[in-house]
Design an enzyme around this catalytic site. Structure first.
Site, PDB file in Angstrom:
ATOM      1  CB  SER A 239      -0.918   0.000   1.223  1.00  0.00           C
ATOM      2  OG  SER A 239      -0.426   0.876   2.210  1.00  0.00           O
ATOM      3  CE  LYS A 240      -2.360   6.263  -2.912  1.00  0.00           C
ATOM      4  NZ  LYS A 240      -2.887   6.612  -4.198  1.00  0.00           N
ATOM      5  NE  ARG A 241      -3.558   4.809   2.918  1.00  0.00           N
ATOM      6  CZ  ARG A 241      -3.971   3.555   3.145  1.00  0.00           C
ATOM      7  NH1 ARG A 241      -3.713   2.957   4.276  1.00  0.00           N
ATOM      8  NH2 ARG A 241      -4.652   2.900   2.225  1.00  0.00           N
ATOM      9  NE  ARG A 242       0.915  -1.993   4.898  1.00  0.00           N
ATOM     10  CZ  ARG A 242      -0.349  -2.390   4.755  1.00  0.00           C
ATOM     11  NH1 ARG A 242      -1.204  -2.241   5.731  1.00  0.00           N
ATOM     12  NH2 ARG A 242      -0.754  -2.949   3.629  1.00  0.00           N
ATOM     13  CB  VAL A 245       3.968   1.199  -3.884  1.00  0.00           C
ATOM     14  CG1 VAL A 245       3.657   0.318  -2.693  1.00  0.00           C
ATOM     15  CG2 VAL A 245       3.287   2.543  -3.752  1.00  0.00           C
TER      16      VAL A 245
END
Ligand code: GLU
Length: 463
Positions: A239-242, A245
């Site tokens: 995920s782009k938050r975690r 990517v």
């Protein structure tokens, strides 16, 4: 339009950085289009006006070029922009309505929620199906999902059956008159003559709906292939938050495109033997969707770095020096760098590290305090440096082999192994305990600068 071979497509939405998972999907399509003599169609799905930005589209185009998906190749077609085809999407919607496959509904989401609650059901229950509503403001067009089931023939997963009892009459055109994803996506695939839809697994739940639209519009659905998602170390979907990517980020850190391409292609797929490092031509000739592993693939940043290291080591010395060039400050002397480069190449993992590995040659020494404390507080540090200064001052053949032989001679009475004996010299000259091979570094730095650094370090030791 090249209609002789199969027609694949890649259909990203320009709503953010180009994701490594998108890169993998694009490469799978490109590999298959290339090996089958087919076509790779690029379609930018730019219908989400709130989230689209032109720079994301530019990012997609440059990322594809970087991956070697060459827009000037005869295999490549596009880019097409979905927003240009809204009329066509709506014409298809009209056809579905006229032929009885779709109907208008004026229930708002609130109306639906209330009625569902009152009737103890979940979601929309086809309530407006038989009202015979004509198009009108505030009305959505819904697909009339027939009874029965849909079998999706998937080249990765085999046959997947979806029971229609769990698929509600889904919306095709919103109440503001705009087509939804499933309709636009299918109509574009149809008009672009797409025969093979290879995309991320997260679209699988859309596929029975899309297949119903294909059939209702009297066309053979394409061949499907849904590739498993990429996950992180905790086996969670990237995920782009975690997670990191964005493909651009890896490019900007100095991952080579060949290494990235090879790594992405072998994530969840293997050539059937132990080899992982494979040239693109071989990958394309061997790649088959049926061999893609069904379980989620772990995007292992460390493994990517190891691939990059392998690709760095496959470069010629000249290629390596040229690849380093953009990563070096302009005022660093390139001839000096070329002298140390062959000793950096075997160890480098990403190009963004290169200037930090050799900066002591160009910028002078800056002591890393932890390295200093570890090495320079031992009893042997001062006498070893004294001896080194003495012997190295007398050298008239300033070459790595010779400098090594001298240190080996110096260390004998100390009873030290070479690694331990060179540590004080290394910290004195480079500032830290790790770095490129020491004697080659001394050779590049030169005799007078080496001696000056040794003397300075010796002076810093209080004894
Ligand atoms: N635009 C969709 C997305 O980026 C892809 C649709 C598709 O591949 O069918 O997720």
């Amino acid at each position: 339009m090249n209609s002789s071979g199969p027609r694949f497509r890649f259909a990203p939405s320009p709503t953010g950085y180009f994701h490594v998972g998108g890169a993998r999907t694009a490469l799978f399509n490109w590999a298959l289009a290339t090996s089958t003599g087919g076509t790779f169609v690029l379609r930018i799905e730019d219908t989400d006006e709130a989230r689209n930005r032109p720079e994301w589209t530019d990012g997609i185009l440059s990322a594809l070029e970087w991956l070697g998906i060459d827009s000037s190749s005869p295999t490549f077609e596009g880019p097409y922009f979905q927003s240009s085809y809204a009329d066509e999407h709506l014409r298809a919607a009209d056809r579905l309505f006229e032929n009885g496959y779709a109907y208008y509904c004026e229930m708002s989401p609130d109306d639906i929620a209330q009625r569902a609650k009152a009737e103890g059901v979940t979601g929309y229950n086809g309530w407006s199906r038989d009202l015979g509503l004509e198009p009108g403001p505030g009305r959505v067009l819904r697909f009339k999902v027939p009874e029965g089931s849909t079998i999706v023939r998937d080249q990765v997963r085999g046959d997947v059956e979806f029971d229609h009892s769990v698929i509600e009459d889904f919306v095709l055109v919103r109440s503001n008159g705009t087509p939804v994803f499933n309709l636009a996506n299918v109509v574009d695939d149809m008009s672009m003559g797409i025969t093979n839809v290879i995309r991320a697994e997260e679209h699988l739940p859309n596929t029975p709906k899309q297949q119903m639209i294909w059939t209702a519009l009297d066309r053979e659905p394409p061949v499907w292939g849904h590739v498993p998602v990429l996950v992180n170390e905790q086996r969670k979907k990237l995920s782009k938050r975690r997670d990191k990517v964005a493909l651009e980020q890896y490019r900007d850190e100095g991952i080579l495109s060949d290494a990235m391409v090879n790594y992405l292609m072998t994530l969840g797929w293997s050539a059937g033997d132990d080899r992982e490092i494979l040239p693109w031509d071989e990958i394309t000739s061997l790649f088959a969707l049926g061999d893609v592993n069904l379980s989620p693939a772990f995007f292992d940043v460390k493994k990517l770095a190891a691939f990059n290291g392998e690709y760095i080591r496959m470069m010629s010395e000249d290629e390596f020096a040229a690849a380093c060039d953009p990563w070096l400050p302009d005022d660093w002397d390139r001839a000096t760098f070329a002298a140390i480069a062959p000793h950096v190449q075997p160890r480098l993992v990403t190009f963004s590290e290169v200037s930090g590995v050799v900066d002591f040659i160009f910028n002078g020494v800056e002591y890393d305090e932890a390295s200093w404390d570890k090495v320079m507080t031992t009893d042997v540090a001062a006498p070893l440096l004294d001896e080194s200064i003495l012997r190295y001052s007398a050298v008239d053949n300033w070459q790595a082999d010779n400098l090594k032989a001298i240190l080996e001679h110096i260390m004998e009475p100390f009873g030290l192994k070479l690694g331990k004996a060179q540590a004080p010299v290394r910290v004195a000259v480079t500032g830290r305990t790790v770095g490129p091979p020491l004697f080659e570094s001394l050779e590049v730095i030169g005799q007078s600068e080496t001696l000056s650094r040794l003397r300075h370090a010796r002076g810093r030791i209080s004894t």
